[in-house]
Design an enzyme around this catalytic site. Structure first.
Site, PDB file in Angstrom:
ATOM      1  N   ARG A  87       0.830  -1.204   0.000  1.00  0.00           N
ATOM      2  CA  ARG A  87       0.000   0.000   0.000  1.00  0.00           C
ATOM      3  C   ARG A  87       0.867   1.257   0.000  1.00  0.00           C
ATOM      4  O   ARG A  87       0.462   2.310   0.486  1.00  0.00           O
ATOM      5  CB  ARG A  87      -0.911   0.025   1.221  1.00  0.00           C
ATOM      6  CG  ARG A  87      -0.162  -0.119   2.531  1.00  0.00           C
ATOM      7  CD  ARG A  87      -1.087   0.007   3.694  1.00  0.00           C
ATOM      8  NE  ARG A  87      -0.401  -0.279   4.931  1.00  0.00           N
ATOM      9  CZ  ARG A  87      -0.941  -0.114   6.118  1.00  0.00           C
ATOM     10  NH1 ARG A  87      -2.148   0.353   6.209  1.00  0.00           N
ATOM     11  NH2 ARG A  87      -0.263  -0.405   7.197  1.00  0.00           N
ATOM     12  N   LYS A 107       2.401   6.431   1.648  1.00  0.00           N
ATOM     13  CA  LYS A 107       1.735   5.308   2.311  1.00  0.00           C
ATOM     14  C   LYS A 107       0.221   5.503   2.230  1.00  0.00           C
ATOM     15  O   LYS A 107      -0.293   6.554   2.600  1.00  0.00           O
ATOM     16  CB  LYS A 107       2.175   5.224   3.777  1.00  0.00           C
ATOM     17  CG  LYS A 107       1.660   3.987   4.499  1.00  0.00           C
ATOM     18  CD  LYS A 107       2.303   3.867   5.867  1.00  0.00           C
ATOM     19  CE  LYS A 107       1.848   2.605   6.587  1.00  0.00           C
ATOM     20  NZ  LYS A 107       2.513   2.464   7.898  1.00  0.00           N
ATOM     21  N   ASP A 245      11.215  -7.532   7.539  1.00  0.00           N
ATOM     22  CA  ASP A 245      10.816  -6.595   6.491  1.00  0.00           C
ATOM     23  C   ASP A 245      10.539  -5.206   7.055  1.00  0.00           C
ATOM     24  O   ASP A 245      10.240  -4.280   6.295  1.00  0.00           O
ATOM     25  CB  ASP A 245       9.580  -7.107   5.742  1.00  0.00           C
ATOM     26  CG  ASP A 245       8.407  -7.374   6.659  1.00  0.00           C
ATOM     27  OD1 ASP A 245       8.524  -8.271   7.507  1.00  0.00           O
ATOM     28  OD2 ASP A 245       7.377  -6.691   6.534  1.00  0.00           O
TER      29      ASP A 245
END
Length: 491
Positions: A87, A107, A245
């Site tokens: 996203r 974002k 991540d």
């Protein structure tokens, strides 16, 4: 702005080029003027006049090169496979007015090929938390992404309920994560050498002159990660989702989800309500940082000249760097030089905070009133509250507090008073982003009133200074009997 879009020139397997999907009727929430000036945004009339539409995804300025990054990762200790910007979009890379490379990352930009089961959107409440949280850490002197601006919209987003879609532009020195190498190792191993060369040349150019540039680079990543997590521990910050991540190679805080700042001191605090085992509890963060690096480093054995021994030597720097940073920082927080006696008093202070469930930030700041009560009237009020809370817990707590004060006094009285005061004021903020502070701003924002977001942004801009715009609620911890607050991953 001085564009320097180098990531977009790498192998196209590493990303997917695409524009953002516009939000419906974006509305401004707040804009970070100082950050805009730092990155050169404020010098461009086109960017300033259209910042709402840019963040809202309706306008892509010349010089931007939006793309979604591919990466992988270990989530909650398990291999999660391919992930990526589900996203978000890396809009551009620019050189700021200090000569440093900065990423502009949107974002809440809509669906990408890496969205998996997500909708590609962000909601207002989590965007406000990230906007204020990144700002708070940055002003506290902790390496972190910050945000340029935030908008809300009429785009409906389904979470537990229907919420307002929102977006922000995050500014960070790097968006390359440990998970990028994990993705390359699994899906494009031929890219490991050129991508490693890119990381060194772009973010660690001083390593190029080392006898072994790759090992020098890996050692720097290890040390930067250790320092960052020590800084988190010292300020009482819990990230909440330390997956591979979510950790940057530069050691800068990235990806604000269910984060929180410690209030009543509890090392076992779990601030992510999806963390059922407590893997990412506050006290576990140092060990998780080491774990993440330990699963990341072996991928580099595919490179010529990299041995397991060399990787082990790089990782071996983690613990001593962390301990040096944390122990020195703890001594600074009680106003004392780093030595064995100071450390003993510092760790006993933490034990007292834990046993009495005292507020972490207020208690450290209150120490100023022990040193010079007449000069620190605000801190004297904090100390009075601390005394009362300890008094209410009975004789054992009272005696522990009295004994600790005697030991502490014996140490600080050996030093120049000004030296102790300077250490205390420089290392102990008056204000952090408490959960209730963020929640009050969110509630007002969801009604269309963004004044509290603006007030908190200003308050957190000078966290070490007592300010007139503050309220008692800004320094009030939860009640003693309140259950520990955990935050949803839903954002």
């Amino acid at each position: 702005m001085k564009y320097h879009n180098t990531f977009s020139q790498l192998d196209p397997r590493l990303y997917h080029r695409q524009p953002p999907t516009p939000l419906d009727s974006p509305t401004p929430v707040h804009f970070n003027q100082n950050l805009a000036k730092k990155i050169g945004w404020s010098e461009d009339d086109d960017l300033m006049q259209n910042w709402v539409d840019i963040i809202g995804g309706a306008y892509v300025p010349k010089g931007f090169c939006p793309l979604a990054m591919a990466y992988a990762g270990h989530q909650f200790g398990q291999w999660a496979g391919q992930l990526g910007d589900g996203r978000g979009l890396l809009l551009a890379q620019v050189i700021d007015n200090t000569g440093k490379l900065q990423d502009l990352h949107l974002k809440g930009s809509g669906l990408t090929p890496y969205s998996r089961m997500g909708d590609g959107r962000a909601v207002l409440r989590s965007s406000i938390r990230e906007y204020l949280g990144g700002h708070a850490l940055t002003q506290l002197g902790i390496a972190s992404s910050s945000a340029l601006g935030i908008v809300t919209s009429k785009t409906p987003v389904q979470r537990e309920t229907i919420e307002s879609g929102a977006a922000l532009i995050r500014v960070a020195d790097c968006h390359i994560r440990l998970g990028h190498i994990e993705w390359i190792a699994s899906f494009a191993p031929d890219l490991l050498k050129p991508f490693t060369d890119y990381m060194i040349a772009t973010y660690f150019p001083d390593c190029l002159s080392a006898d072994h540039p790759v090992l020098a680079f890996l050692e720097k990543v290890v040390k930067n990660t250790a320092r960052l997590i020590a800084d988190w521990q010292l300020i009482g910050f819990a990230h909440g989702v330390m997956n591979t991540d979510n950790l940057s190679i530069t050691g800068s805080t990235l990806d604000f989800g269910p984060f929180g700042f410690m209030e009543r001191f509890n090392p076992a605090w779990i601030n992510n309500h999806s963390d059922f085992t407590g893997r990412y509890a506050y006290q576990n963060q140092p060990a998780i940082g080491h774990w993440n690096l330990n699963v990341w480093l072996p991928h580099f054995m595919r490179l010529s000249g990299i041995s397991r021994q060399g990787l082990g030597e790089a990782l071996a720097h983690y613990e001593p760097v962390f301990m040096q940073r944390y122990q020195t920082g703890l001594c600074d927080k009680i106003g004392l030089p780093h030595d064995e006696d100071s450390l003993g008093v510092g760790f006993d202070w933490l034990t007292l905070l834990q046993d009495c469930r005292l507020d972490y930030t207020n208690s450290f700041r209150a120490l100023l009133a022990l040193i010079a009560p007449d000069d620190f009237t605000f801190e004297a009020q904090l100390l009075e509250t601390l005394n009362q809370e300890i008094e209410n817990q009975g004789d054992k707590a009272r005696q522990s507090w009295q004994n600790w004060q005697s030991r502490y006094q014996a140490l600080w009285q050996k030093l120049p008073q000004e030296e102790v005061i300077n250490r205390l004021t420089a290392n102990n903020p008056v204000y952090i982003l408490r959960n209730d502070m963020a929640q009050r701003a969110i509630i007002e924002a969801e009604k269309g009133d963004f004044n509290e977001v603006a007030r908190l942004f200003e308050l957190l801009s000078q966290p070490f200074k007592v300010q007139d715009i503050a309220t008692n609620l800004d320094i009030t911890p939860p009640n003693h009997d309140a259950p520990p607050l955990s935050i949803s991953c839903s954002s």
